[in-house]
Motif scaffolding. Structure first.
Motif, PDB file in Angstrom:
ATOM      1  N   ILE A 193      27.826 110.632  37.899  1.00 34.10           N
ATOM      2  CA  ILE A 193      28.209 111.152  39.206  1.00 34.10           C
ATOM      3  C   ILE A 193      27.307 112.342  39.517  1.00 34.10           C
ATOM      4  O   ILE A 193      27.184 113.274  38.714  1.00 34.10           O
ATOM      5  N   ARG A 194      26.693 112.306  40.698  1.00 34.29           N
ATOM      6  CA  ARG A 194      25.847 113.430  41.122  1.00 34.29           C
ATOM      7  C   ARG A 194      26.689 114.420  41.923  1.00 34.29           C
ATOM      8  O   ARG A 194      27.396 114.032  42.854  1.00 34.29           O
ATOM      9  N   GLN A 247      27.121 111.321  44.872  1.00 32.96           N
ATOM     10  CA  GLN A 247      26.747 109.932  44.627  1.00 32.96           C
ATOM     11  C   GLN A 247      27.318 109.450  43.305  1.00 32.96           C
ATOM     12  O   GLN A 247      27.366 110.181  42.328  1.00 32.96           O
ATOM     13  N   PHE A 248      27.807 108.203  43.296  1.00 33.59           N
ATOM     14  CA  PHE A 248      28.163 107.512  42.051  1.00 33.59           C
ATOM     15  C   PHE A 248      26.972 106.642  41.650  1.00 33.59           C
ATOM     16  O   PHE A 248      26.383 105.961  42.486  1.00 33.59           O
ATOM     17  N   VAL A 249      26.637 106.662  40.365  1.00 38.06           N
ATOM     18  CA  VAL A 249      25.468 105.935  39.879  1.00 38.06           C
ATOM     19  C   VAL A 249      25.894 105.011  38.748  1.00 38.06           C
ATOM     20  O   VAL A 249      26.660 105.403  37.865  1.00 38.06           O
ATOM     21  N   GLU A 250      25.396 103.779  38.774  1.00 35.94           N
ATOM     22  CA  GLU A 250      25.691 102.818  37.709  1.00 35.94           C
ATOM     23  C   GLU A 250      25.030 103.248  36.401  1.00 35.94           C
ATOM     24  O   GLU A 250      24.197 104.161  36.369  1.00 35.94           O
ATOM     25  N   LYS A 251      25.372 102.562  35.317  1.00 37.40           N
ATOM     26  CA  LYS A 251      24.768 102.861  34.013  1.00 37.40           C
ATOM     27  C   LYS A 251      23.244 102.752  34.136  1.00 37.40           C
ATOM     28  O   LYS A 251      22.718 101.711  34.527  1.00 37.40           O
ATOM     29  N   GLU A 293      33.832 105.470  45.950  1.00 39.86           N
ATOM     30  CA  GLU A 293      32.481 105.402  46.495  1.00 39.86           C
ATOM     31  C   GLU A 293      32.475 105.312  48.014  1.00 39.86           C
ATOM     32  O   GLU A 293      31.421 105.472  48.634  1.00 39.86           O
ATOM     33  N   LYS A 294      33.646 105.099  48.620  1.00 40.53           N
ATOM     34  CA  LYS A 294      33.718 104.921  50.070  1.00 40.53           C
ATOM     35  C   LYS A 294      34.353 106.103  50.793  1.00 40.53           C
ATOM     36  O   LYS A 294      34.083 106.328  51.965  1.00 40.53           O
TER      37      LYS A 294
END
Length: 470
Positions: free
Chosen positions: A156-157, A171-175, A254-255
């Motif tokens: 998570i940024r 921002q959420f970031v995948e692996k 994320e929304k």
């Protein structure tokens, strides 16, 4: 009101062969005397102004959850049973709806049941900071401050600062790939996605109504049509199965424009692999974590577990995992332990049972250990807890012999009810209605010898059962 919502539906396949579908990792004592589930409950109920928890568990694990809550003296929890797995977003939805029955302004603290937290003071402090944001309408997630470039977690940024070392979610970031994870670590702007959350129950449901209305309607229907069974609330199977299979991250976090993050350093681990357990565990001077009857020679950086009372000896090994159980042994490089799930998938595909059950299988009345089996016979060691009883049952394809080796058992065989003491035995013909009960104050142990054309556990017709399994 702060209501802990414990999510306990996982299967923990990456910790095979210890963790299996019938007894997953959250119900195991992997780091300390209590199980991961019990540690999670203890942390949550110890928080200031916390009320009784709500537990969402798989139907197959209902007695495990109830028994482990009782061991902690927690008798006022709500246990919601998922008839099918539908990921975290629907599970949290039914938990939030249940929380509103207690308090329309309830805050819910969402905690996975299988996480390890070493610093409870830091955890409590983070919950206090998150609570302030949640009371203002934010949906708060907890971000774990990374200490290494990890590819097994989402990130998570952090965005703009809010109050008291809390931030908006940018921002959420995948692996990520390893090179990308290294840039995240170097930037200092990213935290690991812990899967823990705090928000008002009503706010989560409002966001779900906006972003995933079909999921909310399915959750409402599943709870409205639910049945109460002993201490459990059984969600309606058809209604709950209609809910989209989605995580809270995808469905809501994320929304939403109201996601916030509280960074935390608390000795956290999701115990998502044997390597993760090694990282979190105590180690000897050679960097080994051993459990059970183990001898290590010229071995370093390894995790060695003997769980079947057999001696395990290692020589000249480095950075490996060796785990034994009575019916399976895992040997792997520590950095390949994330691949254990592929072994479980192969066991499933080949129709084998080792992914599902241990040799020792727990039941609400006690346990059984499958000692030996062959063509048309099977031998089990059965332990029945004081005051407990098996169901009144019959079998179409097998007869049974019972030999009591400890305690006194009450046996029902058709119209006869009699006591069976140590060193006494009885024969239960094929087709007879029979039951075993422990009327005493010590566990009853017996050897059961089954013989017949089919010996599967599904050859049981139950006529009466105190655990509602008829």
């Amino acid at each position: 009101m702060l209501i802990p919502l414990i999510l306990s539906g996982g299967s923990g396949t990456r910790l095979w062969p210890i963790s299996r579908r019938n007894l997953p990792k959250q119900f195991l004592s992997l780091a300390g005397k209590e199980t991961l589930f019990q540690q999670t409950v203890q942390r949550s109920v110890a928080l200031p102004e916390a009320s009784a928890p709500i537990v969402v568990a798989a139907d197959d694990h209902r007695f495990l959850a109830a028994e482990q809550l009782q061991e902690l003296g927690v008798t006022n929890a709500n246990i919601l049973l998922e008839p099918v797995a539908r990921n975290t977003a629907p599970a949290i939805a039914v938990g939030a709806l249940q929380a509103l029955d207690r308090d329309l302004d309830a805050l819910i603290l969402v905690l996975p049941a299988d996480h390890l937290i070493g610093d409870t003071e830091a955890f409590t402090s983070a919950v206090t900071r998150a609570r302030s944001l949640a009371e203002q309408g934010w949906l708060v997630t907890f971000g774990i401050r990374p200490d290494r470039a990890e590819t097994g977690f989402g990130y998570i940024r952090r965005g703009d600062a809010l109050e008291g070392d809390t931030f908006k979610v940018e921002q959420f970031v995948e692996k990520p790939r390893l090179d990308v994870a290294k840039t995240y670590l170097a930037s200092g702007e990213y935290d690991w996605n812990s899967g823990m959350f705090l928000f008002r129950a009503s706010r989560y449901l409002d966001e779900l109504q906006h972003h995933a209305p079909a999921m909310l309607e399915a959750a409402k229907a599943a709870l409205k049509k639910a049945n109460t069974d002993l201490d459990f609330v059984r969600l309606d199977a058809e209604a709950f199965a209609a809910a989209p299979n989605d995580s809270i991250d995808y469905a809501v976090m994320e929304k939403t424009s109201h996601a916030a993050i509280v960074p935390i350093s608390c000795g956290w681990s999701d115990i998502g692999s044997w390597d993760a357990l090694w990282l979190a565990a105590d180690k000897d001077a050679n960097g080994n974590h051993v459990e059970g009857d183990v001898i290590t020679l010229d071995t370093e950086g390894s995790l060695i577990h003997s769980h079947d009372r057999h001696l395990v000896a290692t020589i000249g090994l480095k950075d490996v995992v060796v785990v034994t159980t009575p019916d399976a042994t895992l040997v792997a490089r520590r950095d390949a332990s994330q691949e254990v799930k592929k072994v479980v998938d192969q066991l499933k595909a080949s129709g084998r049972s080792e992914h599902d059950l241990h040799r020792v299988v727990r039941r609400p009345w006690g346990s059984y250990d499958s000692l030996e089996s062959g063509d048309r016979f099977q031998v089990k060691r059965i332990v029945v807890k004081p005051g407990a009883a098996l169901s009144l049952q019959m079998h179409h394809h097998r007869a049974e012999h019972w030999i009591v080796v400890k305690g006194v058992a009450e046996v029902t065989c058709d119209e006869k009810v009699f006591l069976l003491a140590e060193n006494e035995s009885t024969y239960l013909p094929l087709g007879s209605r029979h039951r075993l009960r422990n009327p005493g104050k010590v566990p009853v142990e017996l050897i059961e010898v089954q013989s017949g054309s089919y010996l599967g556990e599904d050859d049981i017709i139950r006529f009466d059962d105190v655990y509602g399994r008829t």
